[in-house]
Scaffold this motif. Structure first.
Motif, mmCIF file in Angstrom:
data_model
loop_
_atom_site.group_PDB
_atom_site.id
_atom_site.type_symbol
_atom_site.label_atom_id
_atom_site.label_comp_id
_atom_site.label_asym_id
_atom_site.label_seq_id
_atom_site.Cartn_x
_atom_site.Cartn_y
_atom_site.Cartn_z
ATOM 1 N N LYS A 200 0.829 -1.206 0.000
ATOM 2 C CA LYS A 200 0.000 0.000 0.000
ATOM 3 C C LYS A 200 0.860 1.252 0.000
ATOM 4 N N ASP A 201 1.955 1.223 0.764
ATOM 5 C CA ASP A 201 2.866 2.373 0.785
ATOM 6 C C ASP A 201 3.474 2.619 -0.586
ATOM 7 N N GLN A 202 3.850 1.533 -1.265
ATOM 8 C CA GLN A 202 4.425 1.660 -2.600
ATOM 9 C C GLN A 202 3.399 2.207 -3.592
ATOM 10 N N ILE A 203 2.172 1.691 -3.509
ATOM 11 C CA ILE A 203 1.104 2.170 -4.392
ATOM 12 C C ILE A 203 0.848 3.652 -4.147
ATOM 13 N N LYS A 204 0.814 4.032 -2.866
ATOM 14 C CA LYS A 204 0.548 5.434 -2.524
ATOM 15 C C LYS A 204 1.624 6.352 -3.086
ATOM 16 N N MET A 205 2.898 5.942 -2.975
ATOM 17 C CA MET A 205 3.994 6.762 -3.493
ATOM 18 C C MET A 205 3.905 6.903 -5.010
ATOM 19 N N LYS A 206 3.579 5.814 -5.697
ATOM 20 C CA LYS A 206 3.449 5.868 -7.156
ATOM 21 C C LYS A 206 2.303 6.792 -7.561
ATOM 22 N N ILE A 207 1.180 6.661 -6.859
ATOM 23 C CA ILE A 207 0.031 7.521 -7.150
ATOM 24 C C ILE A 207 0.366 8.973 -6.826
ATOM 25 N N GLY A 208 1.048 9.192 -5.684
ATOM 26 C CA GLY A 208 1.436 10.540 -5.291
ATOM 27 C C GLY A 208 2.311 11.206 -6.327
ATOM 28 N N ASP A 209 3.300 10.472 -6.836
ATOM 29 C CA ASP A 209 4.192 11.016 -7.874
ATOM 30 C C ASP A 209 3.426 11.279 -9.163
ATOM 31 N N TYR A 210 2.526 10.349 -9.503
ATOM 32 C CA TYR A 210 1.768 10.515 -10.751
ATOM 33 C C TYR A 210 0.870 11.747 -10.679
ATOM 34 N N ILE A 211 0.189 11.940 -9.547
ATOM 35 C CA ILE A 211 -0.695 13.100 -9.400
ATOM 36 C C ILE A 211 0.093 14.393 -9.535
ATOM 37 N N LYS A 212 1.253 14.459 -8.888
ATOM 38 C CA LYS A 212 2.071 15.671 -8.938
ATOM 39 C C LYS A 212 2.514 15.950 -10.376
ATOM 40 N N GLU A 213 2.957 14.911 -11.078
ATOM 41 C CA GLU A 213 3.390 15.082 -12.467
ATOM 42 C C GLU A 213 2.206 15.508 -13.343
ATOM 43 N N TYR A 214 1.035 14.943 -13.087
ATOM 44 C CA TYR A 214 -0.163 15.261 -13.871
ATOM 45 C C TYR A 214 -0.559 16.724 -13.663
ATOM 46 N N ILE A 215 -0.579 17.177 -12.415
ATOM 47 C CA ILE A 215 -0.954 18.563 -12.118
ATOM 48 C C ILE A 215 0.049 19.534 -12.734
ATOM 49 N N CYS A 221 2.588 23.233 -8.641
ATOM 50 C CA CYS A 221 2.090 22.688 -7.384
ATOM 51 C C CYS A 221 3.231 22.101 -6.572
ATOM 52 N N ILE A 222 3.013 22.014 -5.272
ATOM 53 C CA ILE A 222 3.903 21.253 -4.395
ATOM 54 C C ILE A 222 3.046 20.216 -3.691
ATOM 55 N N GLY A 223 3.656 19.097 -3.353
ATOM 56 C CA GLY A 223 2.890 18.027 -2.739
ATOM 57 C C GLY A 223 3.590 17.431 -1.534
ATOM 58 N N ASN A 224 2.811 16.774 -0.702
ATOM 59 C CA ASN A 224 3.358 16.076 0.460
ATOM 60 C C ASN A 224 2.545 14.808 0.673
ATOM 61 N N TYR A 225 3.177 13.672 0.461
ATOM 62 C CA TYR A 225 2.461 12.407 0.601
ATOM 63 C C TYR A 225 3.364 11.290 1.125
ATOM 64 N N MET A 226 4.536 11.656 1.626
ATOM 65 C CA MET A 226 5.470 10.640 2.105
ATOM 66 C C MET A 226 5.167 10.210 3.540
ATOM 67 N N PHE A 227 4.839 11.169 4.402
ATOM 68 C CA PHE A 227 4.726 10.870 5.823
ATOM 69 C C PHE A 227 3.314 11.080 6.364
ATOM 70 N N THR A 232 -1.469 15.348 -0.075
ATOM 71 C CA THR A 232 -1.835 16.766 -0.053
ATOM 72 C C THR A 232 -1.077 17.528 -1.138
ATOM 73 N N TYR A 233 -1.814 18.393 -1.847
ATOM 74 C CA TYR A 233 -1.216 19.207 -2.908
ATOM 75 C C TYR A 233 -1.689 20.646 -2.763
ATOM 76 N N PHE A 234 -0.750 21.571 -2.926
ATOM 77 C CA PHE A 234 -1.064 22.993 -2.949
ATOM 78 C C PHE A 234 -0.863 23.467 -4.385
ATOM 79 N N ILE A 235 -1.945 23.845 -5.028
ATOM 80 C CA ILE A 235 -1.969 24.053 -6.477
ATOM 81 C C ILE A 235 -2.133 25.539 -6.790
ATOM 82 N N GLN A 236 -1.274 26.023 -7.662
ATOM 83 C CA GLN A 236 -1.269 27.444 -8.041
ATOM 84 C C GLN A 236 -1.733 27.577 -9.483
ATOM 85 N N ILE A 237 -2.822 28.318 -9.690
ATOM 86 C CA ILE A 237 -3.410 28.416 -11.034
ATOM 87 C C ILE A 237 -3.594 29.874 -11.440
#
Length: 444
Positions: A200-215, A221-227, A232-237
């Motif tokens: 689950k941790d590995q899946i979460k990290m992969k999804i976290g990286d993918y979301i950040k790259e997608y945004i 944006c900056i993200g925090n999903y390791m700990f 969480t993502y802070f998105i600037q538009i």
């Protein structure tokens, strides 16, 4: 070893210069020859020389024109003009193409050695400079994720006060103009449900990286999903030419949810906060986004903070459906009138579903079509119909499928696509769940 290209149409002069270079720089330079400007251009594309010695007067493409072409693709090449003509005639053109030195014919051996030596030192210095720049960039890129995590941690824990965060903003190229928080939780179903903790941790990290790259394809944006459990993502538009930032955020979350289901076979929920214009206030958007995720439902997967103010929503649904109803009058006889409006609205929703049964009927999109929040829509839909949205859609599709199968004009696969399913196997599975029999046997 550096590469030097010698372009000279006179064979005798070319041989002399080549001999001098090989005799004095055999351990530093690999020599290539060209007989004219065209050959020089073609050869430079393949060997990418560090130094070019170019004769000005050559048949066809002259030296100046050849150097222009070469410099366009190799802007850092060190150019030396070789000519029997007065250098001043070519000074202006030579400056434009960044020629470093010139040799006048007849030339002395020592002069060639001196000019080439200067070229080697220049190229070496430039190479070291580029190497240093690359190393600095590498250090910055290595440091950026650390800065990103630190800044997002400070925001999440509301500890920006007293911190000089200007360096973070500068390095991360963020100013938090028109910015909001998106907090995502991974639902415990599909592939995620049966995974062990480490998986689950590995899946979460992969999804976290993918979301950040997608945004980051469209926004900063900056993200925090390791700990943290949530992502969480802070998105600037700030560059969007619109004031409808809410729907921009909802559309982004909707697309992310669809892509993650497709790529990882994992389902997510997203909470969205309001737009703010400074890093100091973005923590409020984060609080709002996390608050959204408290409203737990299998059918509501994208929630904006503005959608959970029930009084506002109730007013919205009333105004949306009956402009002649005064809100103050409704409050006097609230239950009766609101229920009447709900029934009228959701009759329209049911008709909309039947008319669009072949399309991808996502709760968020249908709710948006009627100007309602997903939270209110989901809750009220179940209240009015007695079933949740996804079950209702499936039941409608199966009822229509039964009619089509009974007619006998379509095979099972055709019926599957006709009622909005993309996978015949999944269609059979759903059909059997509701009817207790497969569509193949039902057709028989």
């Amino acid at each position: 070893m550096m590469k030097i290209l010698l372009a000279e149409d006179e064979k005798y002069d070319r041989e002399i210069v080549k001999h001098i270079i090989k005799e004095n720089f055999s351990d530093k330079l690999q020599v290539y020859e060209a007989k004219n400007g065209r050959e020089a251009i073609e050869m430079s594309e393949s060997i990418r020389p560090d130094i070019v010695i170019m004769d000005i007067k050559m048949p066809g493409i002259d030296g100046i024109q050849a150097l222009k072409e070469i410099s366009a693709s190799l802007p850092n090449v060190y150019s030396i003009i070789l000519t029997a003509y007065d250098y001043f005639d070519f000074a202006k053109e030579a400056v434009k193409i960044n020629v470093k030195e010139y040799l006048l014919k007849p030339f002395a051996k020592e002069e060639i050695i001196e000019k080439v030596s200067i070229g080697i030192q220049f190229v070496k210095k430039e190479q070291n400079k580029r190497k240093s720049e690359i190393e600095d960039k590498e250090k910055i890129y290595t440091l950026l994720p650390v800065l990103e995590n630190q800044l997002s941690d400070l925001i999440i824990n509301d500890k920006l006060i007293g911190v000089d965060y200007g360096m973070y903003l500068q390095c991360l190229n963020m100013n938090f103009i028109n910015s909001y928080a998106m907090v995502i939780s991974i639902k415990d179903k599909y592939d995620y449900e049966d995974a062990c903790r480490s998986e689950k941790d590995q899946i979460k990290m992969k999804i976290g990286d993918y979301i950040k790259e997608y945004i980051n394809r469209k926004y900063k944006c900056i993200g925090n999903y390791m700990f943290y459990e949530e992502l969480t993502y802070f998105i600037q538009i700030e560059n969007e030419d619109t004031e409808d930032f809410k729907n921009l955020g909802i559309d982004l979350a909707f697309n992310l949810r669809r892509e993650i289901k497709k790529r990882f076979n994992v389902s997510i929920r997203a909470g969205l906060g309001e737009i703010y214009n400074s890093v100091e206030h973005i923590v409020e958007s984060y609080r709002q986004a996390t608050k959204c995720l408290v409203y737990n439902s299998d059918n509501v997967n994208i929630i904006h903070i503005n959608d959970i103010d029930e009084n506002m929503l109730e007013e919205k649904i009333i105004n949306h459906n009956d402009a002649n109803i005064n809100l103050n009058d409704v409050k006097d006889n609230k239950i009766k009138n609101v229920n009447k409006i709900k029934l009228k609205l959701f009759d329209d929703v049911k008709n909309y579903i039947k008319e669009n049964i072949k399309t991808e009927l996502e709760l968020e999109k249908v709710a948006s079509n009627f100007g309602l929040s997903v939270y209110y829509f989901s809750r009220t839909f179940k209240e009015v119909t007695g079933t949740n949205f996804s079950d209702y859609i499936n039941k409608c599709r199966i009822d229509i499928a039964k009619e089509l199968l009974s007619n006998g004009e379509m095979n099972v696969k055709e019926v599957c696509y006709k009622v909005g399913y993309n996978d015949p196997n999944y269609f059979s599975k759903v059909f059997k769940k509701y009817e207790g029999i497969s569509p193949v046997n039902y057709k028989v």
